[in-house]
Design an enzyme around this catalytic site. Structure first.
Site, PDB file in Angstrom:
ATOM      1  N   LYS A  46      38.788  34.568  31.727  1.00  0.00           N
ATOM      2  CA  LYS A  46      39.823  34.361  30.920  1.00  0.00           C
ATOM      3  C   LYS A  46      40.836  35.473  30.958  1.00  0.00           C
ATOM      4  CE  LYS A  46      35.833  34.044  27.690  1.00  0.00           C
ATOM      5  NZ  LYS A  46      34.958  35.032  26.736  1.00  0.00           N
ATOM      6  N   GLY A  47      40.713  36.390  32.246  1.00  0.00           N
ATOM      7  CA  GLY A  47      41.709  37.480  32.361  1.00  0.00           C
ATOM      8  C   GLY A  47      43.083  36.856  32.625  1.00  0.00           C
ATOM      9  N   GLU A 102      46.116  34.201  38.883  1.00  0.00           N
ATOM     10  CA  GLU A 102      45.116  35.103  38.903  1.00  0.00           C
ATOM     11  C   GLU A 102      45.282  36.580  38.172  1.00  0.00           C
ATOM     12  OE1 GLU A 102      41.986  35.889  38.946  1.00  0.00           O
ATOM     13  OE2 GLU A 102      40.899  35.297  40.666  1.00  0.00           O
ATOM     14  N   ASP A 103      44.441  37.080  37.500  1.00  0.00           N
ATOM     15  CA  ASP A 103      44.453  38.587  36.924  1.00  0.00           C
ATOM     16  C   ASP A 103      44.714  39.502  38.079  1.00  0.00           C
ATOM     17  OD1 ASP A 103      42.108  37.887  37.784  1.00  0.00           O
ATOM     18  OD2 ASP A 103      41.382  38.749  35.635  1.00  0.00           O
ATOM     19  N   ASP A 106      40.310  41.622  43.821  1.00  0.00           N
ATOM     20  CA  ASP A 106      39.810  42.731  44.298  1.00  0.00           C
ATOM     21  C   ASP A 106      38.924  42.544  45.952  1.00  0.00           C
ATOM     22  OD1 ASP A 106      37.919  45.113  44.511  1.00  0.00           O
ATOM     23  OD2 ASP A 106      36.851  44.665  42.625  1.00  0.00           O
ATOM     24  N   LYS A 134      44.118  44.905  44.382  1.00  0.00           N
ATOM     25  CA  LYS A 134      43.741  46.203  44.847  1.00  0.00           C
ATOM     26  C   LYS A 134      43.886  46.537  46.427  1.00  0.00           C
ATOM     27  CE  LYS A 134      40.437  46.749  41.063  1.00  0.00           C
ATOM     28  NZ  LYS A 134      39.082  46.908  40.938  1.00  0.00           N
ATOM     29  N   VAL A 156      40.231  48.670  36.401  1.00  0.00           N
ATOM     30  CA  VAL A 156      41.332  48.673  35.204  1.00  0.00           C
ATOM     31  C   VAL A 156      40.827  47.585  34.251  1.00  0.00           C
ATOM     32  CG1 VAL A 156      42.880  49.409  36.617  1.00  0.00           C
ATOM     33  CG2 VAL A 156      42.719  47.116  36.691  1.00  0.00           C
ATOM     34  N   ASP A 162      38.995  42.919  30.829  1.00  0.00           N
ATOM     35  CA  ASP A 162      37.895  43.160  29.924  1.00  0.00           C
ATOM     36  C   ASP A 162      36.831  44.225  30.736  1.00  0.00           C
ATOM     37  OD1 ASP A 162      36.688  41.492  31.415  1.00  0.00           O
ATOM     38  OD2 ASP A 162      35.174  41.164  29.694  1.00  0.00           O
ATOM     39  N   ARG A 168      40.908  43.259  26.104  1.00  0.00           N
ATOM     40  CA  ARG A 168      41.663  42.251  26.778  1.00  0.00           C
ATOM     41  C   ARG A 168      43.247  42.348  26.086  1.00  0.00           C
ATOM     42  NH1 ARG A 168      38.850  38.578  30.070  1.00  0.00           N
ATOM     43  NH2 ARG A 168      36.770  38.171  29.373  1.00  0.00           N
TER      44      ARG A 168
HETATM   45  P1  5GP Z   1      37.092  39.621  43.573  1.00  0.00           P
HETATM   46  O1  5GP Z   1      36.309  38.071  43.758  1.00  0.00           O
HETATM   47  O2  5GP Z   1      38.470  39.583  43.924  1.00  0.00           O
HETATM   48  O3  5GP Z   1      36.313  40.735  44.181  1.00  0.00           O
HETATM   49  O4  5GP Z   1      37.039  39.699  41.994  1.00  0.00           O
HETATM   50  C1  5GP Z   1      37.892  38.995  40.998  1.00  0.00           C
HETATM   51  C2  5GP Z   1      37.786  38.842  39.709  1.00  0.00           C
HETATM   52  O5  5GP Z   1      36.823  40.267  39.480  1.00  0.00           O
HETATM   53  C3  5GP Z   1      38.646  38.953  38.934  1.00  0.00           C
HETATM   54  O6  5GP Z   1      39.170  37.953  38.507  1.00  0.00           O
HETATM   55  C4  5GP Z   1      38.120  39.820  37.776  1.00  0.00           C
HETATM   56  O7  5GP Z   1      37.354  38.997  36.850  1.00  0.00           O
HETATM   57  C5  5GP Z   1      37.197  40.633  38.228  1.00  0.00           C
HETATM   58  N1  5GP Z   1      37.760  42.118  38.492  1.00  0.00           N
HETATM   59  C6  5GP Z   1      37.887  42.724  39.746  1.00  0.00           C
HETATM   60  N2  5GP Z   1      38.359  43.984  39.505  1.00  0.00           N
HETATM   61  C7  5GP Z   1      38.691  44.282  38.077  1.00  0.00           C
HETATM   62  C8  5GP Z   1      38.919  45.351  37.345  1.00  0.00           C
HETATM   63  O8  5GP Z   1      39.302  46.434  38.108  1.00  0.00           O
HETATM   64  N3  5GP Z   1      38.906  45.191  36.176  1.00  0.00           N
HETATM   65  C9  5GP Z   1      38.459  44.025  35.518  1.00  0.00           C
HETATM   66  N4  5GP Z   1      38.376  44.136  34.288  1.00  0.00           N
HETATM   67  N5  5GP Z   1      37.818  42.957  36.096  1.00  0.00           N
HETATM   68  C10 5GP Z   1      38.045  43.093  37.671  1.00  0.00           C
END
Ligand code: 5GP
Length: 181
Positions: A46-47, A102-103, A106, A134, A156, A162, A168
């Site tokens: 939902k981000g 994408e929001d 990470d 990041k 964050v 969230d 959100r």
């Molecule tokens: P990744 O697979 O790149 O490690 O993580 C991506 C997903 O993890 C994002 O779409 C999000 O849902 C969640 N996420 C990663 N970092 C953060 C953050 O700093 N804050 C929040 N609220 N969600 C995060």
């Protein structure tokens, strides 16, 4: 209680004005790059809801929307890299110019999974627009066509992001420092 008095929130990472200006810039660039075409925006729930709605309103080429929901196993503040599709797309991607919205990126594991998965569905093109990345912690190099902001590797919230479904609707991006319970 206003957001300013919330003890779980740390410093403002990106304020409303910065968000708005950058979203307009990204939309302008997308409108140039996809000129004469239409683009299918795929929001990752939902981000990405706030970002996709602001972005889409500023794009001037024809836009279609679709949404996907994925979940990664693991704790609420860390991703494990195992991605599961909770809600798949309604649309057929064949021949379409697809942009994943994408929001936040990470580790990059969610996105690399999505790109691999969607690229097998025959899109004419596949790109990514990520609001936040990041810095320095992606395991695999990702081809991110459009990036809003690079931020330090802190957790964050806000503007769609969230913690346990909260924050959100915070209208800016803030560091989450948690509560001391
Ligand atoms: P990744 O697979 O790149 O490690 O993580 C991506 C997903 O993890 C994002 O779409 C999000 O849902 C969640 N996420 C990663 N970092 C953060 C953050 O700093 N804050 C929040 N609220 N969600 C995060």
């Amino acid at each position: 209680m206003g957001w300013k008095n919330d003890p779980s929130l740390g410093k403002v990472v990106i304020d409303e004005k910065q968000l708005n200006e950058r979203v307009q810039q990204l939309a302008a660039q997308i409108s140039i790059d996809y000129s004469g075409k239409s683009v299918l925006l795929i929001g990752v729930l939902k981000g990405a809801i706030m970002f996709i709605s602001d972005l889409a309103r500023a794009i001037t080429v024809p836009v279609e929307f679709d949404f996907m929901a994925v979940s990664s196993y693991g704790s609420s503040t860390k991703t494990s890299g195992v991605v599961r599709i909770i809600k798949d797309l309604d649309a057929d991607l064949s021949g379409k110019h697809v942009l994943i919205v994408e929001d936040i990126v990470d580790s990059g594991l969610t996105l690399s999974y999505l790109m691999r998965n969607l690229s097998q569905r025959g899109p004419a093109s596949l790109g990514v627009v990520a609001l936040l990345v990041k810095v320095g912690i992606q395991y695999a190099p990702l081809d991110l066509k459009y990036v809003g902001f690079e931020i330090p590797p802190e957790f964050v919230v806000g503007y769609g992001l969230d913690v346990s479904e909260r924050y959100r609707n915070l209208p800016y991006i803030a560091e989450y420092i948690g509560s001391e319970e």
